[in-house]
Design a protein around this motif. Structure first.
Motif, PDB file in Angstrom:
ATOM      1  N   ALA A 112       0.954  -0.970   0.504  1.00 48.56           N
ATOM      2  CA  ALA A 112      -0.098   0.522   0.070  1.00 48.56           C
ATOM      3  C   ALA A 112       0.861   1.452  -0.095  1.00 48.56           C
ATOM      4  N   ALA A 113       1.683   1.604   1.085  1.00 50.09           N
ATOM      5  CA  ALA A 113       2.902   2.708   1.075  1.00 50.09           C
ATOM      6  C   ALA A 113       3.266   2.323  -0.561  1.00 50.09           C
ATOM      7  N   VAL A 114       4.183   1.680  -0.866  1.00 50.97           N
ATOM      8  CA  VAL A 114       4.432   1.857  -2.099  1.00 50.97           C
ATOM      9  C   VAL A 114       3.682   2.337  -3.389  1.00 50.97           C
ATOM     10  N   LEU A 115       2.467   1.719  -3.460  1.00 47.96           N
ATOM     11  CA  LEU A 115       1.081   2.153  -4.555  1.00 47.96           C
ATOM     12  C   LEU A 115       1.224   3.626  -3.784  1.00 47.96           C
ATOM     13  N   ALA A 116       1.013   3.778  -3.283  1.00 47.43           N
ATOM     14  CA  ALA A 116       0.102   5.596  -2.506  1.00 47.43           C
ATOM     15  C   ALA A 116       1.690   6.191  -3.309  1.00 47.43           C
ATOM     16  N   VAL A 117       3.087   5.711  -2.412  1.00 45.53           N
ATOM     17  CA  VAL A 117       3.685   7.134  -3.051  1.00 45.53           C
ATOM     18  C   VAL A 117       3.397   7.080  -4.321  1.00 45.53           C
ATOM     19  N   LEU A 118       4.366   6.280  -5.737  1.00 48.71           N
ATOM     20  CA  LEU A 118       3.944   6.268  -6.869  1.00 48.71           C
ATOM     21  C   LEU A 118       2.214   6.783  -7.654  1.00 48.71           C
ATOM     22  N   LEU A 119       1.462   6.472  -7.154  1.00 48.46           N
ATOM     23  CA  LEU A 119       0.082   6.849  -7.493  1.00 48.46           C
ATOM     24  C   LEU A 119      -0.243   7.289  -7.007  1.00 48.46           C
ATOM     25  N   LEU A 120      -0.673   8.220  -6.096  1.00 50.82           N
ATOM     26  CA  LEU A 120      -0.613   9.711  -4.943  1.00 50.82           C
ATOM     27  C   LEU A 120      -0.064  10.437  -4.885  1.00 50.82           C
ATOM     28  N   GLY A 121       1.146  10.169  -4.754  1.00 53.17           N
ATOM     29  CA  GLY A 121       1.537  11.285  -4.194  1.00 53.17           C
ATOM     30  C   GLY A 121       2.368  12.082  -2.915  1.00 53.17           C
ATOM     31  N   GLU A 122       1.710  10.043  -2.242  1.00 54.17           N
ATOM     32  CA  GLU A 122       1.628  10.818  -0.497  1.00 54.17           C
ATOM     33  C   GLU A 122       3.115  10.781   0.045  1.00 54.17           C
ATOM     34  N   VAL A 123       3.482  11.209   0.824  1.00 51.69           N
ATOM     35  CA  VAL A 123       4.507  11.608   1.756  1.00 51.69           C
ATOM     36  C   VAL A 123       5.142  10.513   2.811  1.00 51.69           C
ATOM     37  N   ILE A 124       6.022  10.265   3.338  1.00 50.96           N
ATOM     38  CA  ILE A 124       6.378   8.589   3.926  1.00 50.96           C
ATOM     39  C   ILE A 124       7.295   9.935   5.120  1.00 50.96           C
ATOM     40  N   THR A 125       6.499  10.318   5.757  1.00 51.12           N
ATOM     41  CA  THR A 125       7.541  10.876   7.066  1.00 51.12           C
ATOM     42  C   THR A 125       8.372  10.390   8.326  1.00 51.12           C
ATOM     43  N   PRO A 126       9.328  10.845   8.666  1.00 52.30           N
ATOM     44  CA  PRO A 126       9.601  10.108   9.966  1.00 52.30           C
ATOM     45  C   PRO A 126       8.552   9.495  10.651  1.00 52.30           C
ATOM     46  N   VAL A 127       7.544  10.155  11.380  1.00 49.64           N
ATOM     47  CA  VAL A 127       6.789   9.780  12.337  1.00 49.64           C
ATOM     48  C   VAL A 127       5.944   8.164  11.629  1.00 49.64           C
ATOM     49  N   THR A 128       5.908   8.245  10.200  1.00 50.36           N
ATOM     50  CA  THR A 128       5.413   6.701   9.761  1.00 50.36           C
ATOM     51  C   THR A 128       6.598   6.120   9.843  1.00 50.36           C
ATOM     52  N   VAL A 129       7.417   5.996   9.458  1.00 54.60           N
ATOM     53  CA  VAL A 129       8.422   4.990   8.868  1.00 54.60           C
ATOM     54  C   VAL A 129       8.917   4.480  10.641  1.00 54.60           C
ATOM     55  N   VAL A 130       8.722   5.364  11.613  1.00 56.49           N
ATOM     56  CA  VAL A 130       9.139   4.791  13.255  1.00 56.49           C
ATOM     57  C   VAL A 130       8.279   3.663  14.064  1.00 56.49           C
ATOM     58  N   ALA A 131       6.647   4.730  12.909  1.00 57.29           N
ATOM     59  CA  ALA A 131       5.539   3.559  13.377  1.00 57.29           C
ATOM     60  C   ALA A 131       5.294   3.090  12.592  1.00 57.29           C
ATOM     61  N   PHE A 132       6.286   2.590  11.329  1.00 58.88           N
ATOM     62  CA  PHE A 132       5.794   1.495  10.808  1.00 58.88           C
ATOM     63  C   PHE A 132       6.849   0.348  11.321  1.00 58.88           C
ATOM     64  N   LEU A 133       8.141   0.583  11.796  1.00 56.27           N
ATOM     65  CA  LEU A 133       9.365   0.180  12.097  1.00 56.27           C
ATOM     66  C   LEU A 133       8.759  -0.569  13.877  1.00 56.27           C
ATOM     67  N   LEU A 134       8.315  -0.417  14.793  1.00 57.05           N
ATOM     68  CA  LEU A 134       7.841  -0.366  15.456  1.00 57.05           C
ATOM     69  C   LEU A 134       6.752  -1.192  15.909  1.00 57.05           C
ATOM     70  N   VAL A 135       5.683  -1.718  14.028  1.00 58.46           N
ATOM     71  CA  VAL A 135       4.475  -2.556  14.181  1.00 58.46           C
ATOM     72  C   VAL A 135       5.482  -4.006  13.358  1.00 58.46           C
ATOM     73  N   THR A 136       6.587  -3.809  12.272  1.00 58.00           N
ATOM     74  CA  THR A 136       7.616  -4.413  11.791  1.00 58.00           C
ATOM     75  C   THR A 136       8.332  -4.979  12.680  1.00 58.00           C
ATOM     76  N   ALA A 137       8.054  -4.931  13.845  1.00 58.01           N
ATOM     77  CA  ALA A 137       9.481  -5.252  15.401  1.00 58.01           C
ATOM     78  C   ALA A 137       8.592  -6.274  15.477  1.00 58.01           C
ATOM     79  N   GLY A 138       7.347  -5.522  16.690  1.00 58.31           N
ATOM     80  CA  GLY A 138       6.436  -6.699  16.628  1.00 58.31           C
ATOM     81  C   GLY A 138       6.057  -8.165  15.534  1.00 58.31           C
ATOM     82  N   VAL A 139       5.653  -7.574  14.709  1.00 54.04           N
ATOM     83  CA  VAL A 139       5.273  -8.615  13.373  1.00 54.04           C
ATOM     84  C   VAL A 139       6.688  -9.958  13.345  1.00 54.04           C
TER      85      VAL A 139
END
Length: 310
Positions: A112-139
Motif C-alpha cells: 500500500a505504501a509503495v503504491l500510495a507514493v507512486l500513484l497518490l504522491g503521498e509523503v512518508i514522514t519520519p513519524v510514519t517510518v518509526v511507527a512502521f518499524l515498531l509494528v514491523t518489530a512486533g511482526v
C-alpha cells in the motif's frame, strides 16, 4: 482530529477483519462450513453498505467525468478487495490458520505504501517510518514464534507440506490485493468522496464477477441449487468482514493510505488473541505475543497522535 478518527476507524477495521479470520476457521471445521463463504461475505457487504447509503448517504452525484472516474476506481477496488483479496484470504486461512495467514498479510502496508507514493504522491514522514518499524518489530517477533526454528525463508521451502506452501502463497497474494485496493479506494474518493457508495459499488462488482464466472463455466444453476443457508460462523465471518471493509473506507477518507495500512497490521494481534484465548481455535500465544503487541500498539498510538506533533 480527522486523522485521529481515521486511525480509530482503521483499528476497528483491523479488529473486525481478525474476528472474521477466526470465524472462517470455525466455519471450515464445522460440517456445513465450506462452499459459499466468500459469496455470503460479499452479499452481506452489499446489503450493509447499500442499506446504510440509502438511509444516511449523500445523493447520487451527477454523471460527469469525475464521477465516472471515481466509479471506475471503486470497481477496481472491488475486484482487488472483494474478489481477489477475499478469495485468497478465505482459502489461505482454511489451509494455514488465522494466525499465520494474518502474519504474512502484514505485508499489506508495504504494498500500500509503495503504491500510495507512486500513484497518490503521498509523503512518508519520519513519524510514519518509526511507527512502521515498531509494528514491523512486533511482526518479526511473532514470526519467530510462528515459524520457530525453521525460519521465515524456509516457510516457503520444500520442507513445508503442499497445503502450507499454497496457503502462504495465497496469503501473499491477498496482501498484494488488499494493498492495491486501499490505494484504489483513496483514488476513487478524490473524485467521489462517498465511502458507503464505494463499498456498495465494490460489493456489486464482486457479485458481478462471481455471477459471470459461474455463467462462463456453466455452474450457475448447479451452484444456486447447491447453496445452503449460511451457518452462524459464516454469518459472523461475513458480517465482521463487511463491517471492517466499510469502516476502512471511512478511515481512508480521513487519513493517509500508509497510516491506515500500518494500523490495519495489528489485525494479526487481534487474531492471535481471539484465536488463542476466546475461540480456542489455535494454541494460545505466549510471552512473545505480549511483547510484540506492546511494540505494535506503540506504533499505532504514535500514528494516532502524530497529527498533534506536526
Amino acid at each position: 482530529m480527522t486523522a485521529l478518527i481515521g486511525g480509530l476507524l482503521a483499528t476497528l477495521g483491523a479488529f473486525c477483519y481478525a474476528l472474521s479470520s477466526v470465524a472462517i476457521v470455525k466455519s471450515a471445521r464445522s460440517a456445513e462450513g465450506r462452499g459459499n463463504d466468500v459469496l455470503v461475505s460479499v452479499l452481506m457487504t452489499a446489503a450493509m453498505s447499500g442499506g446504510l447509503w440509502l438511509f444516511i448517504g449523500p445523493p447520487l452525484p451527477g454523471a460527469d467525468l469525475a464521477a465516472l472516474i471515481g466509479i471506475g476506481y471503486f470497481v477496481c477496488a472491488g475486484i482487488l478487495g472483494n474478489v481477489l483479496g477475499r478469495l485468497t484470504l478465505f482459502r489461505s486461512v482454511e489451509l494455514n490458520g488465522a494466525i499465520e495467514t494474518g502474519l504474512i498479510r502484514r505485508l499489506i502496508p508495504v504494498f500500500a505504501a509503495v503504491l500510495a507514493v507512486l500513484l497518490l504522491g503521498e509523503v512518508i514522514t519520519p513519524v510514519t517510518v518509526v511507527a512502521f518499524l515498531l509494528v514491523t518489530a512486533g511482526v518479526l517477533i511473532m514470526m519467530m514464534r510462528s515459524f520457530g526454528r525453521s525460519g521465515l525463508l524456509s516457510a516457503f521451502s520444500q520442507s513445508a507440506n503442499p497445503d502450507q506452501r499454497k496457503g502462504r502463497a495465497l496469503a501473499l497474494g491477498s496482501a498484494a490485493s488488499y494493498g492495491g485496493s486501499f490505494v484504489a479506494r483513496k483514488l476513487a474518493m478524490q473524485t467521489m468522496p462517498d465511502p458507503l457508495l464505494g463499498a456498495f459499488i465494490g460489493a456489486l462488482t464482486g457479485l458481478g464477477w462471481f455471477g459471470a464466472s459461474a455463467l462462463r463455466t456453466g455452474r450457475l444453476c448447479a451452484g444456486l441449487a447447491g447453496m445452503r443457508l449460511p451457518s452462524p460462523w459464516q454469518l459472523l465471518a461475513a458480517g465482521s468482514m463487511s463491517i471492517g471493509q466499510i469502516v476502512v473506507f471511512f478511515a481512508l477518507q480521513l487519513a493517509d493510505v500508509a497510516t491506515v495500512a500500518i494500523i490495519a497490521s495489528v489485525e494479526m494481534f487481534f487474531a492471535a488473541w481471539l484465536a488463542g484465548h476466546i475461540f480456542k481455535t489455535e494454541k494460545p500465544p505466549g510471552r512473545r505475543f505480549y511483547i510484540a503487541s506492546l511494540l505494535a500498539g506503540a506504533g499505532v498510538v504514535l500514528l494516532a497522535v502524530s497529527p498533534m506533533l506536526r
